[in-house]
Design a protein around this motif. Structure first.
Motif, mmCIF file in Angstrom:
data_model
loop_
_atom_site.group_PDB
_atom_site.id
_atom_site.type_symbol
_atom_site.label_atom_id
_atom_site.label_comp_id
_atom_site.label_asym_id
_atom_site.label_seq_id
_atom_site.Cartn_x
_atom_site.Cartn_y
_atom_site.Cartn_z
ATOM 1 N N THR A 132 0.839 -1.189 0.000
ATOM 2 C CA THR A 132 0.000 0.000 0.000
ATOM 3 C C THR A 132 0.874 1.239 0.000
ATOM 4 O O THR A 132 2.013 1.216 0.488
ATOM 5 C CB THR A 132 -0.976 0.000 1.190
ATOM 6 N N GLU A 187 -3.729 4.461 4.383
ATOM 7 C CA GLU A 187 -3.022 3.315 3.810
ATOM 8 C C GLU A 187 -2.229 2.557 4.867
ATOM 9 O O GLU A 187 -2.232 1.320 4.889
ATOM 10 C CB GLU A 187 -2.101 3.790 2.679
ATOM 11 N N TRP A 191 4.211 -0.938 3.566
ATOM 12 C CA TRP A 191 3.755 0.438 3.364
ATOM 13 C C TRP A 191 4.879 1.242 2.727
ATOM 14 O O TRP A 191 6.001 1.257 3.229
ATOM 15 C CB TRP A 191 3.347 1.046 4.707
ATOM 16 N N HIS A 227 -3.069 -2.111 -2.566
ATOM 17 C CA HIS A 227 -4.192 -1.328 -2.050
ATOM 18 C C HIS A 227 -3.890 0.158 -2.180
ATOM 19 O O HIS A 227 -2.828 0.629 -1.759
ATOM 20 C CB HIS A 227 -4.474 -1.655 -0.582
#
Length: 316
Positions: free
Chosen positions: A6, A36, A52, A130
């Motif tokens: 993400t 996120e 991330w 995502h």
């Protein structure tokens, strides 16, 4: 390697220690906030590998954000530190039943993200990407990064999950609906609030949304429409289910939508059916509201399973 990647901005969040307009507040708690990274934390707590990707200022706040996210088990190895731009900051203002936010993120490090911040090696073995509608409206370079990430996802066969997460305060005088609709059309799993569905497509019925978006690309597999305390709907090409709201004692609703998304996607990764994925999301979202802070109430696997099975927890 991560199952889910993400990309987006996480800020330092100052939460007041009382219910009052900020002019009367003289004490704050320091936390982090970012849709996120919230999702990545939710997945990590449920036992899934999440990464991330972002930029942070090369400052104390940037180190604080990375430390907080990494401490939850999220992979932050691809985060870059920017010596020219600061870490973004936000303040919450709380009163009974309402929470307002004030952003100080203009020209932040995350707003300077670009395709150069993405390494295709991170995408080779991942299963899912995502994204939210927040990142592409931060700047043109962020928009370029989002679409490059989509191109990498398509190249390496990743499923794409998307939540518009409409933030009107970031839009200003611009209308980003066409941009968000384009991102919706390139997603396999699409999450949105009822008000967001109405704003983007003029309807909040998942089956109609699925038909409408599928006509544009045929990519979308599953659509979830979230309606807060009223529950949610989920639809795919063979089924539609009503998801009843899970019981909770709400303290702070911010972060509940990201918790829903993370638990739903955990169910997808585990091969659960549409209803069970939705039930996981509903329970995780409800649990997220029971503490003050975005992710502090996100459940781990044991807590989620107990709540799903209506098992009472013994505290003493």
């Amino acid at each position: 390697m991560a199952e889910v990647i993400t990309i987006g901005e996480t800020m330092v969040c100052f939460t007041p220690d009382c219910l009052s307009p900020l002019r009367y507040v003289d004490g704050y708690h320091t936390r982090i906030a970012g849709a996120e990274s919230n999702l990545a934390v939710g997945l990590a707590k449920l036992g899934h590998r999440a990464a991330w990707i972002s930029r942070l200022g090369d400052d104390e706040f940037g180190r604080y954000v990375q430390n907080a996210i990494r401490a939850e088990g999220v992979d932050t190895e691809s985060v870059r530190f920017d010596g020219e731009h600061p870490t973004g900051v936000m303040f919450k203002e709380k009163s009974c039943g309402e929470t307002s936010v004030y952003y100080y993120r203009k020209n932040s490090a995350a707003a300077a993200m670009s395709p150069l911040d993405l390494d295709e090696e991170d995408f080779r073995s991942a299963k899912m990407l995502h994204l939210t509608g927040i990142t592409p409206v931060l700047s043109q370079s962020c928009r370029d990064a989002v679409f490059y990430a989509l191109d990498l996802a398509e190249r390496f066969g990743l499923d794409v999950s998307f939540d518009p997460n409409i933030r009107r305060k970031l839009w200003g005088d611009e209308d980003y609906r066409p941009l968000l609709r384009e991102l919706c059309s390139r997603s396999h799993y699409l999450f949105m609030g009822k008000d967001e569905a109405l704003a983007l497509y003029g309807t909040s019925e998942p089956d109609k949304l699925l038909q409408q978006i599928s006509k544009e690309t045929g990519v979308v597999r599953t659509i979830v429409v979230k309606d807060g305390a009223n529950g949610a709907w989920a639809a795919d090409h063979t089924n539609q289910v009503r998801l009843e709201p899970a019981e909770c004692r709400c303290v702070d609703p911010i972060g509940a939508g990201d918790a829903f998304d993370s638990a739903f996607l955990a169910g997808v990764l585990e091969g659960k059916d549409l209803w069970y994925c939705g039930r996981m999301g509903a329970v995780a979202g409800a649990m997220a509201t029971e503490t003050d802070g975005d992710t502090e109430g996100y459940p781990d696997r044991n807590k989620l399973e107990r709540r799903l099975n209506n098992q009472k927890e013994i505290y003493r």
